[in-house]
Design an enzyme around this catalytic site. Structure first.
Site, PDB file in Angstrom:
ATOM      1  N   SER A 126     -28.841  -8.370   5.147  1.00  0.00           N
ATOM      2  CA  SER A 126     -27.838  -9.334   4.699  1.00  0.00           C
ATOM      3  C   SER A 126     -28.462 -10.528   3.981  1.00  0.00           C
ATOM      4  O   SER A 126     -29.555 -10.983   4.334  1.00  0.00           O
ATOM      5  CB  SER A 126     -27.072  -9.840   5.928  1.00  0.00           C
ATOM      6  OG  SER A 126     -26.376 -11.019   5.632  1.00  0.00           O
ATOM      7  N   GLU A 128     -27.526 -13.331   4.500  1.00  0.00           N
ATOM      8  CA  GLU A 128     -27.599 -14.359   5.547  1.00  0.00           C
ATOM      9  C   GLU A 128     -29.048 -14.539   6.014  1.00  0.00           C
ATOM     10  O   GLU A 128     -29.411 -15.580   6.556  1.00  0.00           O
ATOM     11  CB  GLU A 128     -26.679 -13.937   6.704  1.00  0.00           C
ATOM     12  CG  GLU A 128     -26.503 -14.939   7.820  1.00  0.00           C
ATOM     13  CD  GLU A 128     -25.651 -16.158   7.480  1.00  0.00           C
ATOM     14  OE1 GLU A 128     -24.972 -16.160   6.440  1.00  0.00           O
ATOM     15  OE2 GLU A 128     -25.685 -17.119   8.268  1.00  0.00           O
ATOM     16  N   TYR A 150     -26.924 -14.451  14.159  1.00  0.00           N
ATOM     17  CA  TYR A 150     -26.669 -13.245  13.357  1.00  0.00           C
ATOM     18  C   TYR A 150     -27.781 -13.048  12.326  1.00  0.00           C
ATOM     19  O   TYR A 150     -28.348 -11.951  12.193  1.00  0.00           O
ATOM     20  CB  TYR A 150     -25.307 -13.361  12.657  1.00  0.00           C
ATOM     21  CG  TYR A 150     -25.090 -12.292  11.602  1.00  0.00           C
ATOM     22  CD1 TYR A 150     -24.660 -11.022  11.956  1.00  0.00           C
ATOM     23  CD2 TYR A 150     -25.342 -12.551  10.251  1.00  0.00           C
ATOM     24  CE1 TYR A 150     -24.481 -10.033  11.001  1.00  0.00           C
ATOM     25  CE2 TYR A 150     -25.166 -11.579   9.291  1.00  0.00           C
ATOM     26  CZ  TYR A 150     -24.733 -10.321   9.665  1.00  0.00           C
ATOM     27  OH  TYR A 150     -24.564  -9.344   8.711  1.00  0.00           O
TER      28      TYR A 150
HETATM   29  P1  NAP Z   1     -17.362  -4.890  10.051  1.00  0.00           P
HETATM   30  O1  NAP Z   1     -16.125  -4.623   9.264  1.00  0.00           O
HETATM   31  O2  NAP Z   1     -17.391  -6.034  11.004  1.00  0.00           O
HETATM   32  O3  NAP Z   1     -17.710  -3.539  10.850  1.00  0.00           O
HETATM   33  C1  NAP Z   1     -18.650  -3.541  11.884  1.00  0.00           C
HETATM   34  C2  NAP Z   1     -18.726  -2.162  12.495  1.00  0.00           C
HETATM   35  O4  NAP Z   1     -19.693  -2.212  13.552  1.00  0.00           O
HETATM   36  C3  NAP Z   1     -17.422  -1.680  13.121  1.00  0.00           C
HETATM   37  O5  NAP Z   1     -17.288  -0.304  12.899  1.00  0.00           O
HETATM   38  C4  NAP Z   1     -17.641  -1.957  14.599  1.00  0.00           C
HETATM   39  O6  NAP Z   1     -16.933  -1.077  15.452  1.00  0.00           O
HETATM   40  C5  NAP Z   1     -19.121  -1.667  14.722  1.00  0.00           C
HETATM   41  N1  NAP Z   1     -19.682  -2.296  15.913  1.00  0.00           N
HETATM   42  C6  NAP Z   1     -19.750  -3.614  16.198  1.00  0.00           C
HETATM   43  N2  NAP Z   1     -20.312  -3.807  17.400  1.00  0.00           N
HETATM   44  C7  NAP Z   1     -20.596  -2.567  17.890  1.00  0.00           C
HETATM   45  C8  NAP Z   1     -21.163  -2.084  19.096  1.00  0.00           C
HETATM   46  N3  NAP Z   1     -21.564  -2.926  20.047  1.00  0.00           N
HETATM   47  N4  NAP Z   1     -21.307  -0.759  19.257  1.00  0.00           N
HETATM   48  C9  NAP Z   1     -20.898   0.097  18.300  1.00  0.00           C
HETATM   49  N5  NAP Z   1     -20.343  -0.299  17.134  1.00  0.00           N
HETATM   50  C10 NAP Z   1     -20.192  -1.604  16.937  1.00  0.00           C
HETATM   51  O7  NAP Z   1     -18.619  -5.087   9.095  1.00  0.00           O
HETATM   52  P2  NAP Z   1     -18.805  -4.688   7.556  1.00  0.00           P
HETATM   53  O8  NAP Z   1     -18.338  -5.819   6.707  1.00  0.00           O
HETATM   54  O9  NAP Z   1     -18.267  -3.330   7.339  1.00  0.00           O
HETATM   55  O10 NAP Z   1     -20.398  -4.684   7.449  1.00  0.00           O
HETATM   56  C11 NAP Z   1     -21.147  -3.496   7.719  1.00  0.00           C
HETATM   57  C12 NAP Z   1     -22.582  -3.891   7.999  1.00  0.00           C
HETATM   58  O11 NAP Z   1     -23.131  -4.576   6.875  1.00  0.00           O
HETATM   59  C13 NAP Z   1     -22.787  -4.833   9.185  1.00  0.00           C
HETATM   60  O12 NAP Z   1     -24.019  -4.506   9.788  1.00  0.00           O
HETATM   61  C14 NAP Z   1     -22.890  -6.207   8.541  1.00  0.00           C
HETATM   62  O13 NAP Z   1     -23.633  -7.081   9.369  1.00  0.00           O
HETATM   63  C15 NAP Z   1     -23.611  -5.854   7.262  1.00  0.00           C
HETATM   64  N6  NAP Z   1     -23.348  -6.742   6.112  1.00  0.00           N
HETATM   65  C16 NAP Z   1     -22.076  -6.989   5.715  1.00  0.00           C
HETATM   66  C17 NAP Z   1     -21.867  -7.774   4.609  1.00  0.00           C
HETATM   67  C18 NAP Z   1     -20.466  -8.066   4.109  1.00  0.00           C
HETATM   68  O14 NAP Z   1     -20.321  -9.010   3.314  1.00  0.00           O
HETATM   69  N7  NAP Z   1     -19.468  -7.290   4.500  1.00  0.00           N
HETATM   70  C19 NAP Z   1     -22.960  -8.307   3.893  1.00  0.00           C
HETATM   71  C20 NAP Z   1     -24.239  -8.012   4.340  1.00  0.00           C
HETATM   72  C21 NAP Z   1     -24.431  -7.218   5.442  1.00  0.00           C
HETATM   73  P3  NAP Z   1     -15.489  -1.457  16.077  1.00  0.00           P
HETATM   74  O15 NAP Z   1     -14.501  -1.089  15.017  1.00  0.00           O
HETATM   75  O16 NAP Z   1     -15.411  -0.586  17.275  1.00  0.00           O
HETATM   76  O17 NAP Z   1     -15.514  -2.921  16.385  1.00  0.00           O
HETATM   77  N1  GDD Z   2     -14.976 -17.373   8.499  1.00  0.00           N
HETATM   78  C1  GDD Z   2     -14.710 -18.592   8.006  1.00  0.00           C
HETATM   79  N2  GDD Z   2     -13.574 -19.240   8.415  1.00  0.00           N
HETATM   80  N3  GDD Z   2     -15.573 -19.140   7.124  1.00  0.00           N
HETATM   81  C2  GDD Z   2     -15.255 -20.355   6.613  1.00  0.00           C
HETATM   82  C3  GDD Z   2     -14.106 -21.044   6.972  1.00  0.00           C
HETATM   83  C4  GDD Z   2     -13.225 -20.464   7.921  1.00  0.00           C
HETATM   84  O1  GDD Z   2     -12.205 -21.029   8.303  1.00  0.00           O
HETATM   85  N4  GDD Z   2     -14.079 -22.209   6.274  1.00  0.00           N
HETATM   86  C5  GDD Z   2     -15.163 -22.246   5.517  1.00  0.00           C
HETATM   87  N5  GDD Z   2     -15.898 -21.119   5.716  1.00  0.00           N
HETATM   88  C6  GDD Z   2     -17.199 -20.830   5.093  1.00  0.00           C
HETATM   89  C7  GDD Z   2     -18.298 -20.476   6.116  1.00  0.00           C
HETATM   90  O2  GDD Z   2     -18.806 -21.663   6.735  1.00  0.00           O
HETATM   91  C8  GDD Z   2     -19.301 -19.786   5.185  1.00  0.00           C
HETATM   92  O3  GDD Z   2     -20.110 -20.740   4.551  1.00  0.00           O
HETATM   93  C9  GDD Z   2     -18.410 -19.110   4.138  1.00  0.00           C
HETATM   94  O4  GDD Z   2     -17.101 -19.687   4.267  1.00  0.00           O
HETATM   95  C10 GDD Z   2     -18.297 -17.597   4.314  1.00  0.00           C
HETATM   96  O5  GDD Z   2     -17.964 -17.320   5.644  1.00  0.00           O
HETATM   97  P1  GDD Z   2     -17.588 -15.827   6.120  1.00  0.00           P
HETATM   98  O6  GDD Z   2     -16.526 -15.273   5.253  1.00  0.00           O
HETATM   99  O7  GDD Z   2     -17.348 -15.873   7.584  1.00  0.00           O
HETATM  100  O8  GDD Z   2     -18.901 -14.989   5.755  1.00  0.00           O
HETATM  101  P2  GDD Z   2     -20.457 -15.282   5.996  1.00  0.00           P
HETATM  102  O9  GDD Z   2     -21.060 -15.618   4.672  1.00  0.00           O
HETATM  103  O10 GDD Z   2     -20.681 -16.229   7.109  1.00  0.00           O
HETATM  104  O11 GDD Z   2     -20.972 -13.850   6.484  1.00  0.00           O
HETATM  105  C11 GDD Z   2     -20.553 -12.660   5.790  1.00  0.00           C
HETATM  106  O12 GDD Z   2     -21.476 -12.381   4.757  1.00  0.00           O
HETATM  107  C12 GDD Z   2     -22.813 -12.088   5.206  1.00  0.00           C
HETATM  108  C13 GDD Z   2     -23.662 -11.840   3.948  1.00  0.00           C
HETATM  109  O13 GDD Z   2     -24.103 -13.067   3.450  1.00  0.00           O
HETATM  110  C14 GDD Z   2     -20.473 -11.530   6.834  1.00  0.00           C
HETATM  111  O14 GDD Z   2     -19.918 -10.409   6.231  1.00  0.00           O
HETATM  112  C15 GDD Z   2     -21.874 -11.161   7.339  1.00  0.00           C
HETATM  113  O15 GDD Z   2     -21.780 -10.002   8.165  1.00  0.00           O
HETATM  114  C16 GDD Z   2     -22.761 -10.865   6.110  1.00  0.00           C
HETATM  115  O16 GDD Z   2     -24.054 -10.502   6.521  1.00  0.00           O
END
Ligand code: NAP
Ligand code: GDD
Length: 346
Positions: A126, A128, A150
């Site tokens: 990520s 992050e 995280y």
């Molecule tokens: P998501 O929608 O939150 O999905 C997370 C998945 O992980 C769900 O299927 C959840 O299952 C499963 N999971 C969570 N805790 C678990 C546990 N203890 N045991 C088994 N399964 C578990 O996340 P996503 O956005 O698809 O992201 C996929 C991956 O990419 C994650 O690793 C995330 O950290 C990473 N990532 C995401 C982003 C982004 O912007 N979306 C960016 C960078 C990296 P349940 O449905 O059962 O909860």
């Molecule tokens: N969730 C949330 N809720 N975020 C807020 C809010 C709020 O009410 N207000 C402002 N934000 C700001 C957060 O502080 C952060 O800076 C930004 O919006 C994005 O927040 P999220 O959408 O929660 O995503 P994230 O960047 O913290 O994390 C996501 O992206 C990562 C990749 O950079 C997640 O998908 C992570 O799993 C992923 O790794």
């Protein structure tokens, strides 16, 4: 090709499963036992795929359960997406985030090394991990400085993946993916929180939107584009790590402006800053340089920022009106969840 996806019920898992099925893969998914027992609620993103995928119950916290799944099928590829992925929640419960994200990754790698050393492994790294960024834009060589439990857990997973590659010769690659969104995004993340609330405000079901840091800047792409990059990483001659990003960043405020404008409203009349949504340590600004993914993988994002915002708002409007929408929340009908502080809607 036989692929195992952990986290198949999540946003990325569901899009990746569709993508792999479209390419003729046999797709297997690892799910929690509790999900199998509550399919109505837990499989909303993959309901439409259930007759084409095979699900296996296992717990990321249990090595024997993962070992058992890996022992049953000769997987060619494993996409390890399962994680506690909500940054705010990781501040609330850093211990379980670390346990799931670090040990879960270690267990998967160890089981593959033992049983399927030829299976190619993808780790969901990520942006992050860059946290308090050392350079802008961020690329593969930018040092990590995580700002949340995280982020720390993802750095550990990234290093574990690299170590299994170097020490045991596994084909193990990490994607360093920047934020990617879409209509299947969880309601706790800021983009979906905004678009779902915009839809409810438009429908007269809400009157304001409470957010934290409006000046946070993210490089937002579409999840459908990003899952293509995951697969491409596993088709290379050698395992390497890749940044996946659009190269464009916008503030939360800009996202609000566009989302409200989509329904002819002015965000300034509805958005309120609420301190409960501020984080103890914030990642202020992220923007990625995906030159390596473009040149080596031939990967390109296809969805622009305005197109992403429009798709998400239009989908949430349909949901609020009870019309057919993306599978993420098909069963929720008009009931779009209301968020609590730092809480997971789950
Ligand atoms: P998501 O929608 O939150 O999905 C997370 C998945 O992980 C769900 O299927 C959840 O299952 C499963 N999971 C969570 N805790 C678990 C546990 N203890 N045991 C088994 N399964 C578990 O996340 P996503 O956005 O698809 O992201 C996929 C991956 O990419 C994650 O690793 C995330 O950290 C990473 N990532 C995401 C982003 C982004 O912007 N979306 C960016 C960078 C990296 P349940 O449905 O059962 O909860
Ligand atoms: N969730 C949330 N809720 N975020 C807020 C809010 C709020 O009410 N207000 C402002 N934000 C700001 C957060 O502080 C952060 O800076 C930004 O919006 C994005 O927040 P999220 O959408 O929660 O995503 P994230 O960047 O913290 O994390 C996501 O992206 C990562 C990749 O950079 C997640 O998908 C992570 O799993 C992923 O790794």
């Amino acid at each position: 090709m036989k692929a195992l996806i952990t986290g198949i019920t999540g946003q990325d898992g569901s899009y990746l499963a569709e993508h792999l099925l479209s390419l003729g893969y046999e797709v297997h998914g690892l799910v929690r036992r509790v999900a199998l027992e509550d399919p109505e609620r837990r499989f909303t993103r993959i309901n439409h795929l259930l007759d084409r995928i095979q699900l296996h119950a296992a717990s990321l916290e249990s090595y024997p359960s993962l070992f058992a799944v890996v022992s049953r099928h000769a997987f060619d590829e494993c996409y390890h997406l399962a994680a506690q992925s909500f940054v705010a929640e990781s501040f609330a419960d850093g211990f379980s985030t670390m346990n799931t994200n670090i040990n879960g990754t270690h267990y998967m790698l160890a089981a593959l090394r033992e049983l399927r050393p030829q299976c190619r492994f993808y780790f969901a790294g990520s942006s992050e991990m860059f946290g308090l960024v050392r350079e802008t834009p961020q690329q593969e060589t930018t040092p990590f400085h995580p700002r949340s439990p995280y982020g720390i857990s993802k750095v550990a997973g990234f290093e574990l993946t690299r170590n299994y590659r170097e020490a045991y010769g596994l084909f193990a690659a990490s994607g360093i993916l920047f934020n990617h969104e879409g209509p299947r995004r969880g309601f706790e993340f800021v983009t979906r929180k905004i678009t779902s609330t915009v839809a409810r405000i438009k429908a007269g079901q809400a009157s304001q939107l409470r957010l934290g840091n409006l000046d946070a800047r993210r490089d937002w792409g579409h999840a459908k584009d990003y899952v293509r990059a995951m697969r491409l990483m596993l088709q290379q001659n050698a395992p390497e790590d890749f940044v996946v990003a659009t190269g464009e960043s916008h503030t939360v405020r800009e996202f609000c402006e566009l989302a409200f404008a989509e329904v002819d409203l002015d965000y300034r009349s509805y958005v309120r800053v609420d301190e409960q949504f501020l984080r103890p340590a914030e990642v202020g600004s992220l923007i990625g340089d995906a030159s390596k993914a473009r040149s080596v993988l031939g990967w390109e994002p296809t969805c622009t920022f305005p197109e992403l915002v429009r798709e998400m708002v239009q989908n949430d409007l349909k949901l609020v009106l009870g019309q057919t929408a993306e599978p993420s929340t098909a069963n929720a009908g008009a009931r779009v969840p209301v968020l609590e502080a730092g809480g997971n809607t789950d």
